[in-house]
Design an enzyme around this catalytic site. Structure first.
Site, PDB file in Angstrom:
ATOM      1  N   HIS A   1      -4.817  44.085 -11.364  1.00 57.19           N
ATOM      2  CA  HIS A   1      -5.705  44.092 -12.527  1.00 57.19           C
ATOM      3  C   HIS A   1      -4.892  43.509 -13.673  1.00 57.19           C
ATOM      4  CE1 HIS A   1      -8.430  47.074 -10.519  1.00 57.19           C
ATOM      5  NE2 HIS A   1      -7.277  47.407  -9.925  1.00 57.19           N
TER       6      HIS A   1
ATOM      7  N   GLU B   1      -4.785  49.343 -16.030  1.00 54.38           N
ATOM      8  CA  GLU B   1      -5.872  50.342 -15.965  1.00 54.38           C
ATOM      9  C   GLU B   1      -5.365  51.665 -16.508  1.00 54.38           C
ATOM     10  OE1 GLU B   1      -7.835  49.893 -11.892  1.00 54.38           O
ATOM     11  OE2 GLU B   1      -9.195  49.132 -13.409  1.00 54.38           O
TER      12      GLU B   1
ATOM     13  N   HIS C   1     -13.525  40.089  -8.035  1.00 53.32           N
ATOM     14  CA  HIS C   1     -13.124  41.012  -9.112  1.00 53.32           C
ATOM     15  C   HIS C   1     -11.622  41.303  -9.102  1.00 53.32           C
ATOM     16  CE1 HIS C   1     -13.269  44.227  -6.032  1.00 53.32           C
ATOM     17  NE2 HIS C   1     -14.406  43.683  -5.662  1.00 53.32           N
TER      18      HIS C   1
ATOM     19  N   HIS D   1      -1.809  47.640  -7.511  1.00 56.62           N
ATOM     20  CA  HIS D   1      -2.195  48.815  -6.722  1.00 56.62           C
ATOM     21  C   HIS D   1      -1.960  48.587  -5.232  1.00 56.62           C
ATOM     22  CE1 HIS D   1      -5.186  50.058 -10.128  1.00 56.62           C
ATOM     23  NE2 HIS D   1      -3.957  50.525 -10.329  1.00 56.62           N
TER      24      HIS D   1
ATOM     25  N   HIS E   1      -3.668  44.828  -4.536  1.00 51.62           N
ATOM     26  CA  HIS E   1      -4.419  43.955  -5.434  1.00 51.62           C
ATOM     27  C   HIS E   1      -3.959  44.205  -6.860  1.00 51.62           C
ATOM     28  CE1 HIS E   1      -6.608  47.771  -5.475  1.00 51.62           C
ATOM     29  NE2 HIS E   1      -6.797  47.466  -6.751  1.00 51.62           N
TER      30      HIS E   1
ATOM     31  N   THR F   1     -11.052  52.881  -9.017  1.00 53.78           N
ATOM     32  CA  THR F   1     -11.351  52.460 -10.398  1.00 53.78           C
ATOM     33  C   THR F   1     -12.441  51.387 -10.442  1.00 53.78           C
ATOM     34  OG1 THR F   1      -9.711  50.696 -10.395  1.00 53.78           O
ATOM     35  CG2 THR F   1      -8.962  52.900 -11.092  1.00 53.78           C
ATOM     36  N   THR F   2     -12.987  51.071  -9.263  1.00 53.24           N
ATOM     37  CA  THR F   2     -14.105  50.125  -9.194  1.00 53.24           C
ATOM     38  C   THR F   2     -15.182  50.766  -8.327  1.00 53.24           C
ATOM     39  OG1 THR F   2     -13.259  49.123  -7.179  1.00 53.24           O
ATOM     40  CG2 THR F   2     -12.544  48.129  -9.234  1.00 53.24           C
TER      41      THR F   2
HETATM   42  C1  INM Z   1     -15.823  52.043   1.901  1.00 60.29           C
HETATM   43  O1  INM Z   1     -14.961  51.192   1.163  1.00 60.29           O
HETATM   44  C2  INM Z   1     -15.308  51.190  -0.192  1.00 60.29           C
HETATM   45  C3  INM Z   1     -14.460  50.143  -0.868  1.00 60.29           C
HETATM   46  C4  INM Z   1     -13.047  50.649  -0.951  1.00 60.29           C
HETATM   47  N1  INM Z   1     -12.216  49.746  -1.691  1.00 60.29           N
HETATM   48  C5  INM Z   1     -12.730  48.847  -2.594  1.00 60.29           C
HETATM   49  C6  INM Z   1     -12.243  48.820  -3.883  1.00 60.29           C
HETATM   50  N2  INM Z   1     -12.902  48.089  -4.821  1.00 60.29           N
HETATM   51  C7  INM Z   1     -11.031  49.527  -4.240  1.00 60.29           C
HETATM   52  C8  INM Z   1     -10.505  49.723  -5.548  1.00 60.29           C
HETATM   53  C9  INM Z   1      -9.347  50.437  -5.558  1.00 60.29           C
HETATM   54  S1  INM Z   1      -8.373  50.903  -6.896  1.00 60.29           S
HETATM   55  N3  INM Z   1      -8.523  49.848  -8.058  1.00 60.29           N
HETATM   56  O2  INM Z   1      -8.844  52.190  -7.342  1.00 60.29           O
HETATM   57  O3  INM Z   1      -7.015  50.903  -6.375  1.00 60.29           O
HETATM   58  S2  INM Z   1      -8.907  50.858  -3.976  1.00 60.29           S
HETATM   59  C10 INM Z   1     -10.273  50.109  -3.271  1.00 60.29           C
HETATM   60  S3  INM Z   1     -10.669  50.059  -1.678  1.00 60.29           S
HETATM   61  O4  INM Z   1     -10.412  51.362  -1.170  1.00 60.29           O
HETATM   62  O5  INM Z   1     -10.022  49.011  -0.965  1.00 60.29           O
HETATM   63 ZN    ZN Z   2      -7.006  48.642  -8.366  1.00 60.10          ZN
END
Ligand code: INM
Ligand code: ZN
Length: 258
Positions: free
Chosen positions: A94, A104, A63, A117, A92, A200-201
């Protein structure tokens, strides 16, 4: 439910079924409406101290495409709205399938073609996972940078040059140890929006202090095109991997600039 994604049958409108917090009052992203934000003179510049990683991967997780060190190395974020030190975890992206969409967060309804991000976790927790689950908006601090098409971004080039090697979901490559992450950041991290929000995911945890910079970073058209060749788990272009804006409810968005 099929694993979450951004398609019609598994996209943001479906996420609430597995993650009821999707309809929470502190969700991200949001539309940053300049007429409704409030300047806060107490917001100081941020300080990011990023040390080159000896062992980091660049991966396609189905994703997004993500820079992921194997372990922490003292890279950290302090200052701005943050009360304590946050450890760097990963960065990462988007993006969209054309230059009119992809970010986003939005500014007065405007989307940028991509958003970067940088994810950090509150160092008072024993681990990153504890920080995500710590409850409240201070578990993670995520720096958001809008990307717009312009001059080539030399600092991001080592990363965008790796994109063709992680075209397919589940693939990864080792990042050269001389990659200088610090060089991606503007010299001074001054003008930003900040508010309490969420991942946001999925799992959409409401554990994030969001810090979104007003000034976009530039990448070349070729660098932008590289993202658009990335494929998701369904073998389709990954572009469009952004969540639409969520309601602000009774949150305030503060700015470090007038
Ligand atoms: C226990 O871990 C749960 C998973 C945590 N993460 C997974 C994501 N998809 C994710 C998305 C993120 S975003 N798009 O809000 O920066 S940060 C982040 S993350 O904090 O690295
Ligand atoms: Zn993100």
């Amino acid at each position: 439910m099929a694993p979450w994604g951004y398609e019609k049958d598994n996209g943001p409108a479906h996420w609430h079924k597995d993650c009821p917090i999707a309809n929470g009052k502190n969700q991200s992203p949001i539309d940053l409406i300049n007429g409704e934000v409030k300047y806060d003179s107490g917001l100081k510049p941020l300080t990011a101290k990023y040390v080159p990683f000896s062992d980091a991967k660049f991966l396609n997780n189905g994703h997004s495409v993500q820079f992921q060190p194997s372990a922490g190395n003292g890279s950290e974020l302090t200052g701005g709205p943050l009360a304590v030190k946050y450890n760097f975890e990963q960065f990462h992206f988007h993006w969209g399938n054309n230059d009119t969409e992809g970010s986003e967060h939005r500014v007065d309804g405007k989307m940028y073609p991509a958003e970067l991000h940088f994810v950090h976790w509150n160092s008072t927790n024993p681990s990153f996972k504890d920080a995500v689950g710590s409850g409240g908006p201070n578990g993670l601090a995520v720096l958001g940078f809008f990307l717009k098409v312009g001059a080539e971004n030399a600092a991001l080039k080592p990363i965008t040059d790796l994109i063709p090697k992680v075209k397919d979901a589940g693939t990864s490559v080792t990042v050269p140890s001389n990659f200088d992450m610090q060089a991606i950041l503007p010299a001074t991290l001054t003008d930003y929006y900040t508010y309490d929000g969420s991942l946001t995911t999925p799992p959409l945890a409401e554990c994030v202090k969001w810090i979104v910079f007003k000034q976009p970073l530039e990448v070349s058209a070729a660098q932008m095109e590289a993202f658009r060749s990335v494929i998701n788990r369904d073998g389709k272009p990954m572009g469009g991997n952004y969540r639409p804006p969520c309601p602000l409810h009774d949150r305030a968005v503060k700015t470090s600039f007038k």
